[in-house]
Design a protein around this motif. Structure first.
Motif, PDB file in Angstrom:
ATOM      1  N   ASP A  81       0.816  -1.219   0.000  1.00 54.71           N
ATOM      2  CA  ASP A  81       0.000   0.000   0.000  1.00 54.71           C
ATOM      3  C   ASP A  81       0.846   1.265   0.000  1.00 54.71           C
ATOM      4  O   ASP A  81       0.682   2.150  -0.834  1.00 54.71           O
ATOM      5  N   SER A  82       1.756   1.342   0.964  1.00 53.02           N
ATOM      6  CA  SER A  82       2.516   2.575   1.175  1.00 53.02           C
ATOM      7  C   SER A  82       3.833   2.619   0.423  1.00 53.02           C
ATOM      8  O   SER A  82       4.377   3.700   0.178  1.00 53.02           O
ATOM      9  N   GLU A  84       6.494   1.725   1.728  1.00 50.76           N
ATOM     10  CA  GLU A  84       7.523   1.914   2.757  1.00 50.76           C
ATOM     11  C   GLU A  84       8.187   0.589   3.090  1.00 50.76           C
ATOM     12  O   GLU A  84       7.555  -0.473   3.043  1.00 50.76           O
TER      13      GLU A  84
END
Length: 322
Positions: A81-82, A84
């Protein structure tokens, strides 16, 4: 800069995710425990290469093998999703080394209440990190909510383990060996929903087939979290149910009674053998990009989608997490 070959999508899994075998091959690839040993610089290189491919460019001289290897590292270490970088302990590729140590110790040191309390506490601390790391990152969670989820799940595991441990004192030894699994299963039913409660309260973003955002759905969150709970329990089940039977029989042999000090290391290694296969298998039970029929959405969201798109969106899609 070289251009990406026509039709190649770096964000699309190499194998068909609509079939179990395709998902299994995908997760065998990205849960490879060897990737936890890859240095940070190499992970950053993989991310840069993946992001370059997304823009349609690759560094000169990049081969298809390098691109696929970069994708493997990226999928194993970065949140879908991110984008990261995930903490090492929370990655699914760490489930084999981390899970084998904890599961082996829970199965070995189950006879006394202090040992049960300690190893269940350590295991739930590990699970809390894994659940937080693999949540749907589009739904933020506060430190207070993380704390409540951690305390609740740990208390559930301890109450189940200690209660069953005392209850099975006079039962056949094999039943006592299964107590850790009962505690882990009960805690998973609490830990994961609690750690991801914001998704249930506020819903998670759902999209159409082209990744266009459509709105937030609580029903999608419930479906995704329920599938994750089933996957996690399935991940632990074979090792924690079958291995006690194996150890129960092995410990009756004279040579095993002479090497009691090696029982714990043996259980850890056998747990690793189970998890090496069960981690990707459990992850592959359900597609990570989960779908939900339009008719099953909340009425207000369904009406909103129909008003904007008519009958062009029969299903919505979302990341269920792992």
């Amino acid at each position: 800069m070289a251009t990406v070959p026509l039709g190649f999508n770096i964000d699309t899994p190499r194998w068909d995710q609509s079939t179990f075998m395709g998902r299994l091959r995908h997760f065998l690839n990205i849960t490879d425990p060897r990737t936890v040993l890859v240095p940070e610089e190499e992970l950053d290189w993989a991310k840069a290469l993946v992001e370059g491919c997304r823009t349609g460019l690759m560094p000169p001289g990049s081969s298809q093998e390098q691109v696929l290897y970069a994708k493997k590292l990226y999928d194993s270490a970065f949140h879908p999703d991110s984008g990261e970088k995930m903490n090492l302990i929370g990655r699914m590729s760490f489930q084999v080394p981390g899970g084998m140590a904890l599961t082996g110790c829970m199965l070995q040191f189950y006879r006394t209440v202090p040992a049960v309390v300690f190893w269940q506490w350590v295991n739930q601390s590990f699970n809390a990190i894994v659940n937080y790391t693999n949540r749907n990152a589009a739904s933020p969670i506060s430190l207070r909510q993380i704390g409540v989820a951690y305390v609740t799940a740990t208390s559930t595991a301890l109450a189940t383990a200690v209660g069953l441990n005392l209850y099975t004192k006079r039962s056949p030894p094999l039943l006592a060996r299964w107590v850790p699994f009962a505690a882990v299963a009960a805690a998973n039913c609490v830990n994961i929903p609690m750690m991801r409660q914001q998704e249930i309260i506020n819903g998670i973003m759902v999209t159409d087939g082209d990744n266009n955002e459509l709105g937030h759905s609580r029903r999608a969150a419930v479906k995704g979290i329920a599938q994750v709970v089933v996957s996690r329990i399935t991940m632990a089940a074979p090792g924690m149910i079958i291995l006690p039977i194996i150890m129960e029989r092995l410990e009756k042999f004279p040579f095993m009674q002479r090497i009691r000090v090696l029982h714990a290391p043996l259980q850890v290694l056998l747990c690793g053998a189970f998890l090496l296969f069960m981690v990707p298998t459990a992850c592959a039970l359900f597609p990570q990009r989960c779908s939900l029929a339009l008719a099953d959405l909340e009425p207000e969201l369904r009406d909103s989608i129909v008003a904007k798109h008519g009958d062009k969106v029969p299903h919505v899609y979302f990341n269920k997490g792992l």
